[in-house]
Design an enzyme around this catalytic site. Structure first.
Site, PDB file in Angstrom:
ATOM      1  N   THR A 143      -1.743   5.725   6.926  1.00 55.44           N
ATOM      2  CA  THR A 143      -3.127   5.963   6.904  1.00 55.44           C
ATOM      3  C   THR A 143      -3.611   5.700   5.344  1.00 55.44           C
ATOM      4  OG1 THR A 143      -2.731   8.107   6.525  1.00 55.44           O
ATOM      5  CG2 THR A 143      -3.467   7.196   8.748  1.00 55.44           C
ATOM      6  N   GLY A 144      -2.847   5.429   4.309  1.00 62.03           N
ATOM      7  CA  GLY A 144      -2.920   5.189   2.989  1.00 62.03           C
ATOM      8  C   GLY A 144      -3.385   3.831   2.750  1.00 62.03           C
ATOM      9  N   ARG A 162      -1.681  15.943   7.987  1.00 67.87           N
ATOM     10  CA  ARG A 162      -3.039  15.537   7.675  1.00 67.87           C
ATOM     11  C   ARG A 162      -3.629  14.661   8.512  1.00 67.87           C
ATOM     12  NH1 ARG A 162      -5.237  13.898   2.637  1.00 67.87           N
ATOM     13  NH2 ARG A 162      -3.268  13.556   2.270  1.00 67.87           N
ATOM     14  N   SER A 163      -2.909  13.417   8.385  1.00 71.27           N
ATOM     15  CA  SER A 163      -3.524  12.430   9.235  1.00 71.27           C
ATOM     16  C   SER A 163      -3.004  12.073  10.659  1.00 71.27           C
ATOM     17  CB  SER A 163      -3.117  11.191   8.453  1.00 71.27           C
ATOM     18  OG  SER A 163      -3.633  11.201   7.234  1.00 71.27           O
ATOM     19  N   CYS A 213       4.228  -2.316  -8.709  1.00 72.67           N
ATOM     20  CA  CYS A 213       3.433  -3.410  -8.654  1.00 72.67           C
ATOM     21  C   CYS A 213       3.200  -4.324  -9.926  1.00 72.67           C
ATOM     22  CB  CYS A 213       1.755  -2.869  -8.241  1.00 72.67           C
ATOM     23  SG  CYS A 213       1.594  -1.217  -9.200  1.00 72.67           S
ATOM     24  N   HIS A 255      -4.424  -6.210 -10.205  1.00 76.45           N
ATOM     25  CA  HIS A 255      -3.758  -5.672 -11.675  1.00 76.45           C
ATOM     26  C   HIS A 255      -3.983  -7.118 -12.525  1.00 76.45           C
ATOM     27  CE1 HIS A 255      -2.791  -1.989 -10.125  1.00 76.45           C
ATOM     28  NE2 HIS A 255      -1.578  -1.899 -10.426  1.00 76.45           N
TER      29      HIS A 255
HETATM   30  O1  L14 Z   1       5.673   3.166  -9.157  1.00 74.15           O
HETATM   31  O2  L14 Z   1      -1.321   2.620 -10.042  1.00 74.15           O
HETATM   32  O3  L14 Z   1       4.764   2.481  -7.434  1.00 74.15           O
HETATM   33  O4  L14 Z   1      -1.120   4.769  -9.873  1.00 74.15           O
HETATM   34  C1  L14 Z   1       2.672   4.270  -8.128  1.00 74.15           C
HETATM   35  C2  L14 Z   1       1.308   4.606  -8.881  1.00 74.15           C
HETATM   36  C3  L14 Z   1       2.571   2.143  -9.295  1.00 74.15           C
HETATM   37  C4  L14 Z   1       1.254   2.737 -10.106  1.00 74.15           C
HETATM   38  C5  L14 Z   1       4.821   2.981  -8.546  1.00 74.15           C
HETATM   39  C6  L14 Z   1      -0.825   3.570  -9.862  1.00 74.15           C
HETATM   40  C7  L14 Z   1       3.308   3.400  -9.211  1.00 74.15           C
HETATM   41  C8  L14 Z   1       0.310   3.495  -9.131  1.00 74.15           C
END
Ligand code: L14
Length: 338
Positions: free
Chosen positions: A13-14, A41-42, A130, A243
């Protein structure tokens, strides 16, 4: 292994989990059954998949019995608790959290860059950060052609990386500003609307943040080269999706901008968006919802003998997370590993 798979999505659900389900559908991944899992919660809410409504269950060890592939959408706590447990119960786990990325028995894979590392998997494969993913997709052709000595990268990261709550916070602060109301900050330490925060994740004793050190360590592991020097500054900007990164790279051998542009034009997962005369360059609003890593502003660094500057943009929820995870599963199918 079957030709159609029982797939669990942990954290369904995220922001990333939802995107994973969307990507499975869009790519027509062979799913015989989708099992959406989440915290209590979900649990009880529903997700839609191929016209069916499926109830989200609370994750437990038994959730993984009979599962072929478990995609962990990340927040590290479920990964920590159930990652190897799911493997023990027979699933192949693809984990999007930072929990296992640097462990020696866990391949850290971007399919366009190091698919061969899937071959030594022990049941659990980590999906990189990411910001790291989009950078290495763009740098791989340059690395292969000219070698890389050093990378200096600055990021401009969207709030969706943090999750739904952060998307809502930027939305709310923007509305509050427009209505002349005071903004409040809960997810981030300061307002993110109309602001720029030079902190992502916690600070470390060396003055870098954890996010910055992830870029350093993961880049070396994925490219399989511990001699590459990497320095990163990771920054949050008031953007919902996508990004951006200013990447400076010093190569072993000279590459002209034209050579780099032509290498990148033929590179898998990359699209060159680079026509400065026409003011054409990648931007997050253009990358959102897309699969490719967009590269522009390709130019020779005037300050060193062998250097290039690039501007690299990608959808952090797709190539940066959900899409890369599903591509790992697809590559494993192709290699006969599942
Ligand atoms: O290591 O944008 O996957 O707050 C998780 C949080 C990447 C950045 C990870 C963010 C991070 C992310």
């Amino acid at each position: 292994m079957p030709r159609s798979y029982r797939v669990a999505v942990v954290g369904a659900t995220g922001a990333v989990g939802k995107e994973m389900i969307k990507v499975l559908l869009q790519r027509d991944f062979p799913v015989s059954e989708l099992v959406p899992l989440a915290t209590s919660r979900s649990a009880g809410t529903e997700v839609e998949f191929k016209g069916k409504r499926i109830t989200v269950e609370e994750t437990s060890a038994c959730s993984f019995d009979g599962i072929d592939i478990a995609l962990f959408a990340g927040g590290g706590s479920a990964s920590q608790e159930y990652g190897w447990e799911a493997v023990a119960r027979g699933a192949v786990v693809i984990d999007n959290s930072s929990t296992f990325r640097m462990e020696d028995n866990v391949p850290l894979v971007v399919p366009e860059v190091n698919p061969h590392d899937l071959k030594w998997h022990k049941g659990l494969i980590a999906n990189p950060n990411c910001s790291t993913i989009q950078m290495v997709v763009a740098l791989k052709p340059i690395y292969d052609a000219a070698g890389i000595k050093r990378i200096v990268v600055n990021t401009y990261q969207a709030v969706s990386g943090t999750g739904k709550e952060a998307i809502d916070e930027l939305d709310k602060q923007t509305r509050d500003y427009a209505a002349g109301r005071e903004m409040t900050a809960e997810v981030y330490p300061y307002q993110i609307a109309l602001n720029v925060l030079p902190q992502i994740d916690a600070f470390m004793p060396n003055g870098y943040t954890k996010e910055e050190m992830k870029m350093v360590n993961e880049t070396r592991k994925i490219l399989g080269d511990n001699d590459i020097a990497v320095s990163a500054t990771t920054v949050r900007v008031p953007v919902f999706y996508g990004h951006s990164e200013a990447v400076n790279v010093e190569t072993e051998r000279k590459l002209t901008a034209a050579e780099a542009r032509s290498l990148l034009s033929g590179a898998p997962g990359v699209v060159v968006v680079d026509d400065p005369a026409e003011r054409i360059y990648p931007m997050p609003v253009m990358a959102a919802g897309k699969d490719e890593v967009m590269v522009g502003r390709i130019r020779e660094d005037i300050s060193v003998r062998n250097g290039l500057d690039l501007w690299v943009v990608a959808d952090n929820l797709r190539k940066g997370a959900a899409l890369n995870a599903v591509q790992i599963a697809e590559k494993m199918m192709e290699l006969g590993l599942i």
